[in-house]
Design a protein around this motif. Structure first.
Motif, PDB file in Angstrom:
ATOM      1  N   PHE A   4       1.356  -0.929  -0.278  1.00  0.00           N
ATOM      2  CA  PHE A   4      -0.161  -0.074  -0.200  1.00  0.00           C
ATOM      3  C   PHE A   4       0.764   1.325  -0.023  1.00  0.00           C
ATOM      4  O   PHE A   4       1.647   1.677   0.470  1.00  0.00           O
ATOM      5  N   VAL A   5       0.350   2.410  -0.258  1.00  0.00           N
ATOM      6  CA  VAL A   5       1.089   3.753  -0.302  1.00  0.00           C
ATOM      7  C   VAL A   5       0.117   4.393   0.499  1.00  0.00           C
ATOM      8  O   VAL A   5      -0.902   4.177   0.989  1.00  0.00           O
ATOM      9  N   ALA A   6       1.427   4.840   1.936  1.00  0.00           N
ATOM     10  CA  ALA A   6       0.458   5.918   2.427  1.00  0.00           C
ATOM     11  C   ALA A   6       1.552   7.566   2.665  1.00  0.00           C
ATOM     12  O   ALA A   6       2.598   7.045   2.853  1.00  0.00           O
ATOM     13  N   VAL A   7       0.351   8.370   3.833  1.00  0.00           N
ATOM     14  CA  VAL A   7       2.271   9.290   4.154  1.00  0.00           C
ATOM     15  C   VAL A   7       1.667   9.094   5.466  1.00  0.00           C
ATOM     16  O   VAL A   7       0.430   8.488   6.324  1.00  0.00           O
ATOM     17  N   ARG A   8       2.954   9.752   6.476  1.00  0.00           N
ATOM     18  CA  ARG A   8       2.452   9.027   7.486  1.00  0.00           C
ATOM     19  C   ARG A   8       2.231  10.599   8.166  1.00  0.00           C
ATOM     20  O   ARG A   8       2.957  11.800   7.626  1.00  0.00           O
ATOM     21  N   SER A  35       1.105   3.844  18.083  1.00  0.00           N
ATOM     22  CA  SER A  35       1.263   4.852  17.242  1.00  0.00           C
ATOM     23  C   SER A  35       2.313   4.857  16.128  1.00  0.00           C
ATOM     24  O   SER A  35       2.485   6.078  15.441  1.00  0.00           O
ATOM     25  N   ASP A  36       3.865   4.133  16.123  1.00  0.00           N
ATOM     26  CA  ASP A  36       4.715   4.047  15.459  1.00  0.00           C
ATOM     27  C   ASP A  36       3.827   3.809  13.920  1.00  0.00           C
ATOM     28  O   ASP A  36       4.608   3.816  13.441  1.00  0.00           O
ATOM     29  N   GLN A  37       3.004   2.657  14.135  1.00  0.00           N
ATOM     30  CA  GLN A  37       2.093   2.678  13.001  1.00  0.00           C
ATOM     31  C   GLN A  37       0.916   3.176  12.417  1.00  0.00           C
ATOM     32  O   GLN A  37       0.411   2.857  11.392  1.00  0.00           O
ATOM     33  N   ILE A  38       0.865   4.676  12.602  1.00  0.00           N
ATOM     34  CA  ILE A  38      -0.189   5.503  13.034  1.00  0.00           C
ATOM     35  C   ILE A  38      -0.286   6.392  10.849  1.00  0.00           C
ATOM     36  O   ILE A  38       0.834   6.200  10.804  1.00  0.00           O
ATOM     37  N   HIS A  39      -0.853   6.098   9.908  1.00  0.00           N
ATOM     38  CA  HIS A  39      -0.718   6.351   8.514  1.00  0.00           C
ATOM     39  C   HIS A  39      -2.234   6.971   7.807  1.00  0.00           C
ATOM     40  O   HIS A  39      -2.761   6.216   8.607  1.00  0.00           O
ATOM     41  N   CYS A  40      -1.576   7.428   6.782  1.00  0.00           N
ATOM     42  CA  CYS A  40      -2.761   7.494   6.217  1.00  0.00           C
ATOM     43  C   CYS A  40      -3.049   6.350   4.464  1.00  0.00           C
ATOM     44  O   CYS A  40      -1.951   6.981   4.212  1.00  0.00           O
ATOM     45  N   THR A  41      -3.690   5.476   4.743  1.00  0.00           N
ATOM     46  CA  THR A  41      -3.326   4.961   3.537  1.00  0.00           C
ATOM     47  C   THR A  41      -4.027   5.297   2.239  1.00  0.00           C
ATOM     48  O   THR A  41      -5.269   5.945   2.854  1.00  0.00           O
ATOM     49  N   LEU A  42      -3.317   5.770   1.084  1.00  0.00           N
ATOM     50  CA  LEU A  42      -3.449   6.686  -0.118  1.00  0.00           C
ATOM     51  C   LEU A  42      -4.306   5.528  -1.195  1.00  0.00           C
ATOM     52  O   LEU A  42      -5.121   5.616  -1.929  1.00  0.00           O
ATOM     53  N   ALA A  43      -3.871   3.838  -1.022  1.00  0.00           N
ATOM     54  CA  ALA A  43      -4.060   3.327  -2.194  1.00  0.00           C
ATOM     55  C   ALA A  43      -3.733   1.853  -1.384  1.00  0.00           C
ATOM     56  O   ALA A  43      -2.538   1.977  -1.626  1.00  0.00           O
ATOM     57  N   PHE A  44      -4.451   1.219  -2.054  1.00  0.00           N
ATOM     58  CA  PHE A  44      -3.521  -0.668  -1.262  1.00  0.00           C
ATOM     59  C   PHE A  44      -3.677  -1.677  -2.742  1.00  0.00           C
ATOM     60  O   PHE A  44      -3.987  -1.196  -3.245  1.00  0.00           O
ATOM     61  N   LEU A  45      -2.820  -2.151  -3.058  1.00  0.00           N
ATOM     62  CA  LEU A  45      -1.860  -2.566  -4.676  1.00  0.00           C
ATOM     63  C   LEU A  45      -2.021  -4.008  -3.621  1.00  0.00           C
ATOM     64  O   LEU A  45      -1.287  -4.782  -3.464  1.00  0.00           O
ATOM     65  N   ALA A  46      -3.290  -4.536  -4.446  1.00  0.00           N
ATOM     66  CA  ALA A  46      -3.770  -6.098  -4.217  1.00  0.00           C
ATOM     67  C   ALA A  46      -2.046  -7.447  -4.368  1.00  0.00           C
ATOM     68  O   ALA A  46      -1.944  -8.163  -3.790  1.00  0.00           O
ATOM     69  N   ALA A  47      -1.638  -7.200  -5.489  1.00  0.00           N
ATOM     70  CA  ALA A  47      -0.305  -7.921  -6.221  1.00  0.00           C
ATOM     71  C   ALA A  47      -0.403  -6.638  -7.285  1.00  0.00           C
ATOM     72  O   ALA A  47       0.129  -7.081  -8.137  1.00  0.00           O
ATOM     73  N   VAL A  48       1.431  -7.095  -6.419  1.00  0.00           N
ATOM     74  CA  VAL A  48       2.542  -6.413  -7.273  1.00  0.00           C
ATOM     75  C   VAL A  48       3.782  -7.442  -7.110  1.00  0.00           C
ATOM     76  O   VAL A  48       4.414  -8.137  -6.649  1.00  0.00           O
ATOM     77  N   PRO A  49       3.854  -7.584  -8.749  1.00  0.00           N
ATOM     78  CA  PRO A  49       5.132  -8.877  -9.119  1.00  0.00           C
ATOM     79  C   PRO A  49       5.853  -7.985  -9.005  1.00  0.00           C
ATOM     80  O   PRO A  49       6.484  -7.008  -8.852  1.00  0.00           O
ATOM     81  N   ASP A  50       6.748  -8.690  -8.174  1.00  0.00           N
ATOM     82  CA  ASP A  50       8.704  -9.169  -8.025  1.00  0.00           C
ATOM     83  C   ASP A  50       8.752  -8.034  -8.562  1.00  0.00           C
ATOM     84  O   ASP A  50       9.636  -6.699  -8.573  1.00  0.00           O
TER      85      ASP A  50
END
Length: 70
Positions: A4-8, A35-50
């Motif tokens: 996922f893509v997120a901002v802290r 608290s060290d895991q708080i973020h706002c998810t911008l996009a979830f990427l279900a399957a990203v090939p290596d």
């Protein structure tokens, strides 16, 4: 790979939120985020090939550089 893509938020914001939540955490049987895991998810990427990971990282970094920090 799932990603996922997120901002802290800025550290000061996280500290304020953590303090606000500290007296509320015993209010119910919730699973609270550390608290060290708080973020706002911008996009979830279900399957990203290596083989696409490096390209994805570069594209997200390029998009982030074009934005003003908040």
């Amino acid at each position: 790979m799932r990603m996922f893509v997120a901002v802290r938020p800025p550290e000061a914001v996280v500290e304020d939120l953590d303090e606000f939540l500290s007296v509320r955490r015993d209010a119910g049987a919730f699973r609270w985020t550390r608290s060290d895991q708080i973020h706002c998810t911008l996009a979830f990427l279900a399957a990203v090939p290596d083989h696409r990971l490096d390209d994805l990282v570069e594209r997200v970094a390029h998009a982030a550089r074009r934005r003003t920090a908040f």
